[in-house]
Design an enzyme around this catalytic site. Structure first.
Site, short mmCIF file in Angstrom:
data_model
loop_
_atom_site.label_atom_id
_atom_site.label_comp_id
_atom_site.label_asym_id
_atom_site.label_seq_id
_atom_site.Cartn_x
_atom_site.Cartn_y
_atom_site.Cartn_z
N CYS A 58 -0.19 4.24 1.72
CA CYS A 58 -0.54 5.23 2.75
C CYS A 58 0.54 5.43 3.81
O CYS A 58 0.66 6.51 4.37
CB CYS A 58 -1.87 4.88 3.39
SG CYS A 58 -1.89 3.32 4.27
N TYR A 114 -3.34 -9.12 16.17
CA TYR A 114 -2.29 -8.67 17.09
C TYR A 114 -2.27 -9.54 18.34
O TYR A 114 -1.34 -9.46 19.14
CB TYR A 114 -2.51 -7.19 17.45
CG TYR A 114 -2.56 -6.30 16.22
CD1 TYR A 114 -1.38 -5.87 15.62
CD2 TYR A 114 -3.78 -5.94 15.64
CE1 TYR A 114 -1.41 -5.09 14.47
CE2 TYR A 114 -3.83 -5.17 14.49
CZ TYR A 114 -2.64 -4.74 13.91
OH TYR A 114 -2.68 -3.99 12.76
N CYS A 127 -3.81 6.12 0.06
CA CYS A 127 -3.30 4.83 -0.43
C CYS A 127 -2.92 4.87 -1.91
O CYS A 127 -2.52 3.86 -2.49
CB CYS A 127 -4.34 3.74 -0.18
SG CYS A 127 -4.83 3.64 1.55
N LYS A 132 -12.12 -7.32 6.00
CA LYS A 132 -11.50 -6.47 7.03
C LYS A 132 -12.38 -5.27 7.31
O LYS A 132 -12.84 -4.64 6.36
CB LYS A 132 -10.14 -6.01 6.49
CG LYS A 132 -9.40 -5.07 7.37
CD LYS A 132 -8.16 -4.62 6.68
CE LYS A 132 -7.55 -3.51 7.48
NZ LYS A 132 -6.51 -2.83 6.79
N SER A 139 -6.68 -3.26 14.41
CA SER A 139 -6.12 -2.54 15.55
C SER A 139 -7.17 -2.06 16.55
O SER A 139 -6.99 -2.18 17.76
CB SER A 139 -5.30 -1.35 15.04
OG SER A 139 -6.11 -0.48 14.25
N CYS A 149 0.86 -1.19 0.00
CA CYS A 149 0.00 0.00 0.00
C CYS A 149 0.89 1.23 0.00
O CYS A 149 2.09 1.14 0.26
CB CYS A 149 -0.89 0.00 1.24
SG CYS A 149 -2.27 1.18 1.09
N GLU A 162 -16.52 -7.32 -5.17
CA GLU A 162 -15.08 -7.02 -4.96
C GLU A 162 -14.26 -8.31 -4.95
O GLU A 162 -13.19 -8.39 -5.55
CB GLU A 162 -14.87 -6.27 -3.64
CG GLU A 162 -15.43 -4.86 -3.60
CD GLU A 162 -14.54 -3.85 -4.33
OE1 GLU A 162 -13.50 -4.25 -4.88
OE2 GLU A 162 -14.90 -2.67 -4.36
N ARG A 178 -3.46 3.65 12.46
CA ARG A 178 -2.96 4.87 11.81
C ARG A 178 -1.98 5.60 12.71
O ARG A 178 -1.11 6.32 12.22
CB ARG A 178 -4.14 5.73 11.37
CG ARG A 178 -4.87 5.04 10.23
CD ARG A 178 -6.06 5.77 9.70
NE ARG A 178 -6.73 4.94 8.70
CZ ARG A 178 -7.89 5.23 8.14
NH1 ARG A 178 -8.52 6.35 8.46
NH2 ARG A 178 -8.43 4.41 7.26
N LYS A 213 -12.52 -4.59 1.95
CA LYS A 213 -11.97 -3.75 3.02
C LYS A 213 -12.89 -2.55 3.21
O LYS A 213 -13.07 -1.74 2.30
CB LYS A 213 -10.56 -3.30 2.64
CG LYS A 213 -9.94 -2.38 3.67
CD LYS A 213 -8.50 -2.09 3.34
CE LYS A 213 -7.93 -1.08 4.31
NZ LYS A 213 -6.54 -0.76 3.99
N ARG A 223 -10.95 7.91 3.28
CA ARG A 223 -10.75 6.85 2.30
C ARG A 223 -12.07 6.35 1.69
O ARG A 223 -12.13 5.27 1.14
CB ARG A 223 -10.02 5.67 2.95
CG ARG A 223 -8.70 6.03 3.60
CD ARG A 223 -7.76 4.84 3.61
NE ARG A 223 -6.76 4.86 4.65
CZ ARG A 223 -5.71 5.66 4.68
NH1 ARG A 223 -5.55 6.58 3.76
NH2 ARG A 223 -4.83 5.57 5.66
C1 PBG Z 1 -3.20 0.27 4.81
C2 PBG Z 1 -3.75 -0.57 5.89
C3 PBG Z 1 -4.57 -0.21 6.96
C4 PBG Z 1 -4.69 -1.34 7.76
C5 PBG Z 1 -3.98 -2.36 7.14
N1 PBG Z 1 -3.42 -1.87 5.98
C6 PBG Z 1 -5.15 1.08 7.37
C7 PBG Z 1 -6.07 1.87 6.57
O1 PBG Z 1 -6.63 1.43 5.56
O2 PBG Z 1 -6.23 3.00 6.99
C8 PBG Z 1 -5.42 -1.41 9.07
C9 PBG Z 1 -5.02 -2.47 10.00
C10 PBG Z 1 -5.48 -2.30 11.39
O3 PBG Z 1 -6.27 -1.40 11.75
O4 PBG Z 1 -5.02 -3.10 12.22
N2 PBG Z 1 -4.04 0.67 3.83
#
Ligand code: PBG
Length: 305
Positions: free
Chosen positions: A102, A293, A110, A228, A254, A100, A213, A185, A175, A197
């Site tokens: 970002c 995690y 991204c 996700k 996260s 990615c 998708e 972030r 996603k 986004r």
């Molecule tokens: C990058 C990306 C993100 C996550 C994984 N790859 C963040 C986003 O899209 O802002 C999030 C993972 C997480 O929150 O643990 N594009």
């Protein structure tokens, strides 16, 4: 009578790599998760392997960010060096890389921007180059998380053209544009500086669109597809599982991790109990692969019970 068994197989541990040496900084909203330099990351990878967790996914924090995310494609970038470090240490871990921009762009989007708008097609070539540089460094699987249209196809052709037909693609196919990425972030220093986004991530209200998708990504050559976040989207995990024949992954993100950690710290939840319940639920919903995690803790607890 039990139908679903939670094991360490299929768990993937996300890690953040930063420049420097001997750096290990805890992410304040994600206790137990660190931004760390390659030397430290390799040490933690040894631990991950010894716990029986089979795979890690790497996210990079570059030294310099710019409008095009140049460091993402650099052979001496942090992720590329981390993969080499893991390989040098002769670890058997499967190495997945997040593909990615970002984390690498100064605007935090991204893809590349023009007048505040993310440009889909010009971004594809950069993502394909990024995936190629991860493959060259030794990645087993590349995982595009940008949600640009056509990126799986672009990455597949680039990898094949350079002799990396065996590098697999785990696509972040469904996603969602989610508030649960907040702590990530902070960890990846990747919050968009302007806008959000919504133009490329999915509307949380949509389920049928997830199937579109996923179908597009499979057609373009995805070997595994991901949903996700995980917990607010278990219905999507089940829906996708029932519609595709390839492995399905779910990302326990996260924000989901931070909620459990915060509540456990306050004594409001029994951490071990809820983590094993959450991971079991994600598997029950149909995920073959769970990015979490909690992977190291879960592996310890599973060993003990
Ligand atoms: C990058 C990306 C993100 C996550 C994984 N790859 C963040 C986003 O899209 O802002 C999030 C993972 C997480 O929150 O643990 N594009």
């Amino acid at each position: 009578m039990r139908e679903t068994w939670l094991t360490t197989q299929g768990l993937v541990y996300p890690m953040f790599v930063c420049p420097g040496s001997k750096v290990r900084t805890e992410v304040s909203s994600m206790p137990g998760v660190y931004q760390q330099s390659v030397d430290q990351l390799v040490e933690e990878c040894r631990e991950v392997e010894s716990l029986g967790v089979p795979a890690v996914i790497l996210f990079g924090l570059p030294k310099n960010k710019d409008a095009r995310g140049s460091e993402a494609v650099s052979a001496s970038g942090v992720v590329q060096r981390a993969i080499e470090g893991i390989r040098k240490a002769k670890l058997k871990l499967l190495v997945i890389t997040d593909v990615c921009l970002c984390e690498y762009t100064d605007h935090g989007h991204c893809g590349v921007l023009q007048d505040g708008v993310v440009l889909n097609d010009p971004t594809l070539e950069i993502l394909a180059e990024e995936a190629l540089s991860h493959a060259r460094a030794g990645a087993d699987i590349v995982a595009p998380s940008d949600m640009m249209d056509g990126r799986v196809g672009a990455i597949r052709s680039k990898l094949d053209a350079h002799g990396f037909a065996d590098v697999a693609i785990l696509s972040y196919a469904a996603k969602y544009c989610s508030g649960f990425y907040g702590p990530f972030r902070e960890a990846a220093q990747s919050a968009p500086q302007v806008g959000d986004r919504r133009s490329y991530q999915m509307d949380p209200a949509n389920a049928r669109e997830a199937l579109r998708e996923v179908a597009l990504d499979i057609e373009e050559g995805a070997d595994m597809v991901m949903v996700k976040p995980a917990l607010p989207y278990l219905d999507i995990v089940r829906l996708v599982r029932d519609h595709v024949q390839i492995p399905v992954a779910a990302y326990n993100v996260s924000g989901e991790y931070a909620m459990v950690k915060a509540a456990a710290r306050n004594g409001w939840l029994d951490e071990q109990r809820v983590v094993l319940e959450i991971l079991t639920a994600i598997k029950r919903a149909g995920a073959d692969i769970v990015l979490t995690y909690h992977a190291k803790d879960a592996a310890r607890w599973l060993k003990a019970c």
